[in-house]
Motif scaffolding. Structure first.
Motif, PDB file in Angstrom:
ATOM      1  N   GLN A  61       0.671  -1.380  -0.107  1.00  0.00           N
ATOM      2  CA  GLN A  61       0.382   0.162  -0.203  1.00  0.00           C
ATOM      3  C   GLN A  61       0.801   1.448   0.266  1.00  0.00           C
ATOM      4  O   GLN A  61      -0.069   2.199  -0.466  1.00  0.00           O
ATOM      5  N   PHE A  63       3.244   2.271  -2.286  1.00  0.00           N
ATOM      6  CA  PHE A  63       2.770   2.794  -3.077  1.00  0.00           C
ATOM      7  C   PHE A  63       2.379   3.100  -3.366  1.00  0.00           C
ATOM      8  O   PHE A  63       2.481   4.123  -4.548  1.00  0.00           O
ATOM      9  N   LYS A  64       1.019   2.950  -2.794  1.00  0.00           N
ATOM     10  CA  LYS A  64      -0.186   4.869  -2.983  1.00  0.00           C
ATOM     11  C   LYS A  64       0.480   5.235  -2.330  1.00  0.00           C
ATOM     12  O   LYS A  64      -0.866   6.981  -3.106  1.00  0.00           O
ATOM     13  N   GLU A  80       2.557   3.166 -13.583  1.00  0.00           N
ATOM     14  CA  GLU A  80       0.808   3.464 -12.531  1.00  0.00           C
ATOM     15  C   GLU A  80      -0.452   2.241 -12.835  1.00  0.00           C
ATOM     16  O   GLU A  80      -0.394   2.437 -14.281  1.00  0.00           O
ATOM     17  N   SER A  81      -0.143   1.467 -11.390  1.00  0.00           N
ATOM     18  CA  SER A  81      -1.585   0.466 -11.873  1.00  0.00           C
ATOM     19  C   SER A  81      -2.874   1.310 -12.235  1.00  0.00           C
ATOM     20  O   SER A  81      -3.257   2.497 -12.172  1.00  0.00           O
ATOM     21  N   THR A  89      -4.072   4.972  -7.055  1.00  0.00           N
ATOM     22  CA  THR A  89      -3.105   4.228  -7.746  1.00  0.00           C
ATOM     23  C   THR A  89      -1.383   4.016  -7.373  1.00  0.00           C
ATOM     24  O   THR A  89      -1.048   4.549  -6.446  1.00  0.00           O
ATOM     25  N   SER A  90      -1.569   3.047  -7.603  1.00  0.00           N
ATOM     26  CA  SER A  90       0.476   2.544  -7.571  1.00  0.00           C
ATOM     27  C   SER A  90       0.719   3.422  -8.342  1.00  0.00           C
ATOM     28  O   SER A  90       0.914   2.944  -9.566  1.00  0.00           O
ATOM     29  N   HIS A  92       4.959   3.466  -9.655  1.00  0.00           N
ATOM     30  CA  HIS A  92       6.476   2.322  -9.401  1.00  0.00           C
ATOM     31  C   HIS A  92       7.895   3.429 -10.060  1.00  0.00           C
ATOM     32  O   HIS A  92       7.487   3.526 -11.530  1.00  0.00           O
ATOM     33  N   GLU A 239       4.258  -3.267  -9.061  1.00  0.00           N
ATOM     34  CA  GLU A 239       5.362  -2.422  -8.352  1.00  0.00           C
ATOM     35  C   GLU A 239       6.157  -3.653  -8.191  1.00  0.00           C
ATOM     36  O   GLU A 239       6.971  -3.405  -7.550  1.00  0.00           O
ATOM     37  N   ARG A 321      -7.050  -5.402  -8.421  1.00  0.00           N
ATOM     38  CA  ARG A 321      -6.719  -3.870  -9.817  1.00  0.00           C
ATOM     39  C   ARG A 321      -7.077  -4.725 -10.389  1.00  0.00           C
ATOM     40  O   ARG A 321      -6.768  -6.489 -10.580  1.00  0.00           O
TER      41      ARG A 321
END
Length: 329
Positions: A61, A63-64, A80-81, A89-90, A92, A239, A321
């Motif tokens: 989480q 990463f969000k 981005e997720s 959104t996550s 990376h 991620e 996701r």
């Protein structure tokens, strides 16, 4: 030092994995302020570690809500997720695109041989609408490296795709068809083709487009429609910079520089690796050198003594996701 460590990562094997993981941990503890703070919060001071499974795993989480970076750099890529509507959104941040490419090309070649031997096709309609998708980046790079004239993305062009696949099958050309789950199911409803020379690589993702199905149900429908022996699957996420592959039995095998463990949901510090156990998946991805290599995911799973693993679904409190694999059976 970092370049030396980059090269070491891809020489990972069972005998040196723990040593490499501890070296990466030391680098990230010293250069990733958020991760260092998290570790120090758990242990008051940096713990004395001997095994990879004992390294603290950062909840995914983060990463969000934070920039997860080890060192100071201008990222070449930012993935981005997809998330869900209205959800955070996550993200990376990838220091070097070449590091990601080395990871996914080397991993793929270990399981499937050179990409240049394949015609690579992407049936990833929803993902192509997101240019920050790590999956789209990977498939696009494979398409380019394959150099086959029919390699490419086929969006919603089902009729064209059916014709291309029929022509390639007639020539005996090995084809790698990457498909998001709902895209493959939509295509299978319209066209039932015998695909004897095609590896169908399901990447997960229903995205609310269809009634949720178990992985087994999805694969049974696709096997019947395409008269193939098995549906392959890819395990990856925004991620991570590495992947795991399943060749049809629901059991995934990861890249040598990637290791899967499981933790107890009620006791996150109780982690098991290299034995048969079930729990919530933790991932060690040494290719994540410049972000965080030690991630506690929201996927439920089962590990086996040989390092292979199964993905059983999502734990209850996590959000669904786009790249997640099917709900548990």
């Amino acid at each position: 030092m970092n370049c030396e460590l980059e090269h070491k990562i891809f020489s990972a094997n069972p005998s040196n994995f723990d040593e490499l993981a501890l070296e990466v941990f030391e680098f990230q503890y010293q250069n990733n302020l958020l991760y260092r703070t998290y570790v120090d919060t758990l242990y008051t001071h940096k713990p004395s570690l001997k095994l990879a499974k004992d390294i603290p795993f950062l909840p995914i989480q983060f990463f969000k809500s934070h920039s997860i970076v080890s060192g100071s750099f201008e990222p070449e890529l930012c993935f981005e997720s997809s998330g869900t509507t209205g959800a955070n959104t996550s993200r990376h941040f990838v220091k070097k695109a070449a590091l990601y490419e080395t990871s996914f090309f080397t991993c793929f070649e270990q399981f499937y041989g050179s990409v240049e031997n394949w015609c690579v096709i992407g049936l990833l309609p929803s993902y192509l609408e997101r240019k920050a998708s790590s999956l789209v980046y990977m498939v696009e790079a494979m398409i380019k490296k394959s150099k086959h004239p029919k390699s490419g993305f086929y969006l919603y062009e089902h009729e064209k795709l059916a014709q291309v696949l029929s022509d390639l099958e007639a020539k005996g050309q090995p084809v790698l068809l990457f498909g998001v789950t709902f895209g493959l199911l939509d295509f299978a409803e319209k066209y039932q083709l015998p695909l004897k020379h095609t590896v169908i690589m399901e990447t997960g993702g229903m995205k609310g487009r269809r009634t949720e199905m178990t992985r087994t149900q999805v694969h049974e429908e696709l096997v019947a429609a395409f008269q193939t022996n098995a549906i392959h699957s890819e395990y990856g996420m925004t991620e991570l910079l590495s992947q795991g592959y399943s060749k049809g039995d629901g059991v995934f095998h990861a890249a040598p520089w990637m290791r899967i463990a499981v933790r107890e949901e009620e006791d996150p510090l109780s982690v098991k690796m290299n034995e048969k156990a079930s729990g919530v998946i933790n991932v060690i991805d040494l290719a994540n050198l410049y972000s965080c290599s030690f991630i506690a995911t929201d996927d439920a799973g089962r590990i086996h003594p040989d390092g292979s693993f199964e993905v059983l679904g999502r734990i209850d409190h996590s959000d669904v996701r786009g790249c997640s694999l099917m709900i548990a059976e």
